[in-house]
Write a protein that holds these residues in place. Structure first.
Motif, mmCIF file in Angstrom:
data_model
loop_
_atom_site.group_PDB
_atom_site.id
_atom_site.type_symbol
_atom_site.label_atom_id
_atom_site.label_comp_id
_atom_site.label_asym_id
_atom_site.label_seq_id
_atom_site.Cartn_x
_atom_site.Cartn_y
_atom_site.Cartn_z
ATOM 1 N N VAL A 69 0.874 -1.171 0.000
ATOM 2 C CA VAL A 69 0.000 0.000 0.000
ATOM 3 C C VAL A 69 0.907 1.216 0.000
ATOM 4 O O VAL A 69 1.657 1.451 0.945
ATOM 5 C CB VAL A 69 -0.916 0.018 1.243
ATOM 6 C CG1 VAL A 69 -1.841 1.227 1.200
ATOM 7 C CG2 VAL A 69 -1.731 -1.263 1.312
ATOM 8 N N VAL A 70 0.864 2.008 -1.057
ATOM 9 C CA VAL A 70 1.859 3.076 -1.212
ATOM 10 C C VAL A 70 1.236 4.454 -1.275
ATOM 11 O O VAL A 70 1.943 5.449 -1.319
ATOM 12 C CB VAL A 70 2.704 2.843 -2.488
ATOM 13 C CG1 VAL A 70 3.480 1.552 -2.375
ATOM 14 C CG2 VAL A 70 1.802 2.799 -3.731
ATOM 15 N N GLU A 71 -0.071 4.560 -1.295
ATOM 16 C CA GLU A 71 -0.719 5.855 -1.440
ATOM 17 C C GLU A 71 -1.048 6.440 -0.075
ATOM 18 O O GLU A 71 -1.787 5.869 0.707
ATOM 19 C CB GLU A 71 -2.017 5.681 -2.249
ATOM 20 C CG GLU A 71 -2.544 6.999 -2.797
ATOM 21 C CD GLU A 71 -3.721 6.755 -3.712
ATOM 22 O OE1 GLU A 71 -4.708 7.484 -3.580
ATOM 23 O OE2 GLU A 71 -3.650 5.826 -4.533
ATOM 24 N N LYS A 72 -0.463 7.565 0.249
ATOM 25 C CA LYS A 72 -0.622 8.157 1.569
ATOM 26 C C LYS A 72 -1.698 9.235 1.544
ATOM 27 O O LYS A 72 -1.805 9.999 0.597
ATOM 28 C CB LYS A 72 0.707 8.757 2.020
ATOM 29 C CG LYS A 72 0.662 9.400 3.382
ATOM 30 C CD LYS A 72 2.034 9.957 3.728
ATOM 31 C CE LYS A 72 1.979 10.768 4.995
ATOM 32 N NZ LYS A 72 3.268 11.387 5.327
ATOM 33 N N GLU A 73 -2.492 9.278 2.635
ATOM 34 C CA GLU A 73 -3.526 10.300 2.748
ATOM 35 C C GLU A 73 -2.883 11.659 2.961
ATOM 36 O O GLU A 73 -1.922 11.796 3.709
ATOM 37 C CB GLU A 73 -4.439 9.972 3.936
ATOM 38 C CG GLU A 73 -5.152 8.649 3.808
ATOM 39 C CD GLU A 73 -5.763 8.221 5.136
ATOM 40 O OE1 GLU A 73 -5.376 8.802 6.173
ATOM 41 O OE2 GLU A 73 -6.617 7.329 5.123
ATOM 42 N N SER A 74 -3.414 12.687 2.301
ATOM 43 C CA SER A 74 -2.873 14.030 2.486
ATOM 44 C C SER A 74 -3.163 14.510 3.895
ATOM 45 O O SER A 74 -4.224 14.268 4.447
ATOM 46 C CB SER A 74 -3.504 14.994 1.475
ATOM 47 O OG SER A 74 -4.899 15.053 1.654
ATOM 48 N N GLY A 75 -2.183 15.194 4.485
ATOM 49 C CA GLY A 75 -2.375 15.781 5.802
ATOM 50 C C GLY A 75 -2.128 14.838 6.957
ATOM 51 O O GLY A 75 -2.212 15.235 8.113
ATOM 52 N N SER A 76 -1.815 13.568 6.691
ATOM 53 C CA SER A 76 -1.599 12.616 7.774
ATOM 54 C C SER A 76 -0.105 12.417 7.988
ATOM 55 O O SER A 76 0.695 12.549 7.075
ATOM 56 C CB SER A 76 -2.253 11.276 7.460
ATOM 57 O OG SER A 76 -1.658 10.688 6.318
ATOM 58 N N THR A 77 0.292 12.117 9.217
ATOM 59 C CA THR A 77 1.678 11.808 9.509
ATOM 60 C C THR A 77 1.967 10.375 9.114
ATOM 61 O O THR A 77 1.055 9.569 8.929
ATOM 62 C CB THR A 77 1.968 11.985 11.003
ATOM 63 O OG1 THR A 77 1.195 11.019 11.738
ATOM 64 C CG2 THR A 77 1.606 13.393 11.474
ATOM 65 N N ASP A 78 3.248 10.048 8.970
ATOM 66 C CA ASP A 78 3.618 8.684 8.617
ATOM 67 C C ASP A 78 3.047 7.693 9.625
ATOM 68 O O ASP A 78 2.527 6.645 9.249
ATOM 69 C CB ASP A 78 5.146 8.552 8.582
ATOM 70 C CG ASP A 78 5.752 9.218 7.362
ATOM 71 O OD1 ASP A 78 5.004 9.428 6.383
ATOM 72 O OD2 ASP A 78 6.954 9.528 7.383
ATOM 73 N N ARG A 79 3.135 8.029 10.913
ATOM 74 C CA ARG A 79 2.683 7.106 11.944
ATOM 75 C C ARG A 79 1.166 6.917 11.885
ATOM 76 O O ARG A 79 0.656 5.802 11.888
ATOM 77 C CB ARG A 79 3.099 7.598 13.329
ATOM 78 C CG ARG A 79 2.716 6.634 14.442
ATOM 79 C CD ARG A 79 3.063 7.226 15.805
ATOM 80 N NE ARG A 79 4.478 7.454 15.924
ATOM 81 C CZ ARG A 79 5.359 6.521 16.291
ATOM 82 N NH1 ARG A 79 4.936 5.294 16.558
ATOM 83 N NH2 ARG A 79 6.638 6.794 16.387
ATOM 84 N N SER A 80 0.411 8.028 11.863
ATOM 85 C CA SER A 80 -1.050 7.914 11.855
ATOM 86 C C SER A 80 -1.538 7.228 10.592
ATOM 87 O O SER A 80 -2.495 6.446 10.626
ATOM 88 C CB SER A 80 -1.696 9.297 12.000
ATOM 89 O OG SER A 80 -1.415 10.107 10.868
ATOM 90 N N SER A 114 0.151 4.991 8.814
ATOM 91 C CA SER A 114 0.490 3.572 8.921
ATOM 92 C C SER A 114 -0.496 2.839 9.822
ATOM 93 O O SER A 114 -0.925 1.724 9.518
ATOM 94 C CB SER A 114 1.915 3.416 9.471
ATOM 95 O OG SER A 114 2.858 3.945 8.576
ATOM 96 N N VAL A 115 -0.875 3.475 10.928
ATOM 97 C CA VAL A 115 -1.821 2.851 11.856
ATOM 98 C C VAL A 115 -3.184 2.678 11.194
ATOM 99 O O VAL A 115 -3.753 1.579 11.186
ATOM 100 C CB VAL A 115 -1.945 3.683 13.148
ATOM 101 C CG1 VAL A 115 -3.116 3.189 13.992
ATOM 102 C CG2 VAL A 115 -0.652 3.620 13.951
ATOM 103 N N SER A 116 -3.717 3.773 10.642
ATOM 104 C CA SER A 116 -5.068 3.705 10.067
ATOM 105 C C SER A 116 -5.123 2.759 8.871
ATOM 106 O O SER A 116 -6.090 2.000 8.705
ATOM 107 C CB SER A 116 -5.540 5.100 9.667
ATOM 108 O OG SER A 116 -4.701 5.669 8.685
ATOM 109 N N THR A 117 -4.086 2.774 8.029
ATOM 110 C CA THR A 117 -4.072 1.903 6.853
ATOM 111 C C THR A 117 -3.971 0.435 7.257
ATOM 112 O O THR A 117 -4.658 -0.432 6.694
ATOM 113 C CB THR A 117 -2.892 2.268 5.930
ATOM 114 O OG1 THR A 117 -3.016 3.635 5.528
ATOM 115 C CG2 THR A 117 -2.881 1.387 4.691
ATOM 116 N N SER A 118 -3.153 0.130 8.245
ATOM 117 C CA SER A 118 -3.010 -1.248 8.707
ATOM 118 C C SER A 118 -4.315 -1.769 9.289
ATOM 119 O O SER A 118 -4.726 -2.903 9.019
ATOM 120 C CB SER A 118 -1.896 -1.343 9.751
ATOM 121 O OG SER A 118 -0.661 -0.953 9.205
ATOM 122 N N VAL A 119 -4.986 -0.931 10.071
ATOM 123 C CA VAL A 119 -6.254 -1.355 10.681
ATOM 124 C C VAL A 119 -7.306 -1.584 9.595
ATOM 125 O O VAL A 119 -8.045 -2.585 9.633
ATOM 126 C CB VAL A 119 -6.734 -0.307 11.703
ATOM 127 C CG1 VAL A 119 -8.148 -0.625 12.188
ATOM 128 C CG2 VAL A 119 -5.776 -0.249 12.882
#
Length: 283
Positions: free
Chosen positions: A4-15, A17-22
């Motif tokens: 999964v390589v597409e990151k949400e705008s405005g989110s930190t790497d940690r948040s 990673s957490v939300s995407t994993s869940v």
């Protein structure tokens, strides 16, 4: 394998990673995917992180989604909030008539009082608490720390209150673990109450200090036996025994390179970047 390589705008790497994993784990559990001819269960997942903190954040987020999760980390039970609370409680047991110390103990997560109601209580109520702590101190001196903490649990309904709280099972597991370690230290070293309280203070100040305890005996224990997503740090497990492994931080770079060429994989060949650009550009 899924990336999964597409990151949400405005989110930190940690948040992110957490939300995407869940979301990924929840989606797989809700799908018709099977493992060995049966539906996927939470216990089929291992999640590998770099730090205890990341694992604990993922555990909290998974539980908020109703997905059971347990952390199998290398964190010492002496580093937990419960250990801090227990140190405060032991200090109050040693000085039950010291009002400031007694109030501090009552305000811990273990005993569960809130500041405003406690301050509003009449002096007679505080005197009753002091009387309870005095009886518990006597029990500690004559019967040992385990007996005293068992009495504390009964007087303040610690187990009942913990089990109806969010993450209460975690708190209760750590409390019972610490009680066991205190009991063991008391009998091994023949500590009286004052020296045992000092032992806990020293262990909290140096939670990873090697001593007579087996290293595994002070690591945080699992707070549930149910089938659950297993969270590990990469230092403690590789996840090879699990059918499904989630690695939330593969795309993050812990340290910038110090210079020099960077080796990386591209398709079926090794590459060498002589320009020494940041490693993240190759992921």
């Amino acid at each position: 394998m899924t990336f999964v390589v597409e990151k949400e705008s405005g989110s930190t790497d940690r948040s992110w990673s957490v939300s995407t994993s869940v979301r990924l784990i929840a989606a797989i559990l809700a799908s018709e995917m099977t493992v060995s001819g049966r539906e996927v269960e939470p216990g089929d997942f291992a999640v590998l992180t770099r730090t205890n903190r990341m694992s604990l954040e993922l555990q909290s987020a998974l539980r908020q989604r109703g997905i059971p999760a347990v952390f199998r980390g290398d964190r010492s039970v002496f580093e937990t909030p419960v250990a801090e609370d227990l140190q405060v409680v032991l200090a109050a047991l040693l000085q039950p008539h010291e009002q400031r110390t007694l109030r501090a103990a009552l305000l811990t997560r273990l005993l569960g009082y809130s500041a405003d109601p406690l301050l509003a209580e009449p002096e007679s109520e505080l005197a009753e608490h002091a009387s309870r702590f005095l009886r518990l101190r006597d029990r500690w001196r004559t019967g040992g720390i385990a007996l005293a903490l068992e009495g504390l649990c009964a007087m303040y309904r610690i187990e009942q209150r913990m089990l109806v709280r969010s993450h209460g099972q975690r708190t209760l597991t750590d409390f019972l673990h610490l009680r066991e370690l205190l009991h063991r230290a008391q009998h091994r070293h023949r500590f009286g109450p004052e020296r045992l309280a000092d032992w806990l203070r020293r262990r909290r100040s140096e939670p990873s200090r090697p001593d007579e305890d087996d290293e595994n005996s002070v690591q945080m224990r699992l707070d549930t036996d149910e089938a659950a997503v297993q969270l590990f740090t990469i230092h403690t497990a590789k996840g090879l025994e699990f059918p499904l492994v989630v690695c939330p931080e593969l795309g993050s770079v812990a340290h910038e390179p110090r210079g020099g060429p960077i080796a990386f994989h591209r398709e079926d060949a090794m590459g060498l970047d002589l320009a020494a650009q940041p490693a993240a550009s190759h992921l």
